[in-house]
Design a protein around this motif. Structure first.
Motif, PDB file in Angstrom:
ATOM      1  N   GLN A  76       1.182  -0.956   0.272  1.00 48.50           N
ATOM      2  CA  GLN A  76       0.058  -0.353  -0.048  1.00 48.50           C
ATOM      3  C   GLN A  76       0.749   1.169  -0.452  1.00 48.50           C
ATOM      4  N   LYS A 106      -9.632   1.992   2.547  1.00 48.79           N
ATOM      5  CA  LYS A 106      -8.271   1.744   1.689  1.00 48.79           C
ATOM      6  C   LYS A 106      -7.757   3.124   1.428  1.00 48.79           C
ATOM      7  N   GLU A 131      -4.041   5.689   2.617  1.00 49.14           N
ATOM      8  CA  GLU A 131      -3.639   6.552   1.085  1.00 49.14           C
ATOM      9  C   GLU A 131      -2.937   7.449   1.653  1.00 49.14           C
TER      10      GLU A 131
END
Length: 148
Positions: A21, A79, A83
């Motif tokens: 990620q 998600k 970020e």
């Protein structure tokens, strides 16, 4: 460029630690920085220009996060939040509300603003001072409080 060096070092570390990620976000930021440099016809961006690109990326993520939460898409929201957390690490330390309030009051007196009609003048004078250190909506809210 200090930002690019940090990104490169963190990218190597993310590869070693197998943090997919984080690696994806860093690569995306590097690509955005490179695209901006190409667009401006430069080899490297200045710190200020790099900060502008980071701010744009952060704003996009915040908007997406808001939309995902409103639509009940917790998977995408999580998600996007991850970020955002990675991007936030590359931003300068944010100003507190008190510090921002002081800057707003100084700018209002510099510009000579007296009413909400002067909002544009105040905002255009303030934003370069707090670039990357404060969210535009937060600055807007404090300016509105001080002009009313």
């Amino acid at each position: 460029m200090e930002l690019l060096e940090r990104l490169n070092n963190d990218m190597k570390q993310a590869m070693k630690n197998r943090e997919k990620q984080k690696l994806a976000v860093i690569r995306m930021v590097k690509a955005s920085l490179q695209n901006e440099a190409i667009k401006l016809g430069k080899d490297q961006l200045s710190e200020d220009e790099g900060l502008t690109v980071l701010n744009r990326e952060l704003k996009q993520r915040k908007d997406s996060l808001h939309e995902f939460r409103a639509a009940g898409r917790d998977d995408l929201a999580d998600k996007t939040q991850a970020e955002l957390d990675v991007l936030q690490a590359y931003m300068p330390e944010q100003l507190s509300d008190e510090e921002l309030n002081v800057i707003v009051k100084e700018t209002i007196s510099e510009v000579g603003a007296t009413s909400k009609a002067d909002m544009g003048k105040v905002m255009s004078a303030i934003m370069p001072k707090v670039k990357g250190k404060a969210d535009g909506s937060q600055v807007n809210k404090i300016v509105m409080q001080n002009l009313s």
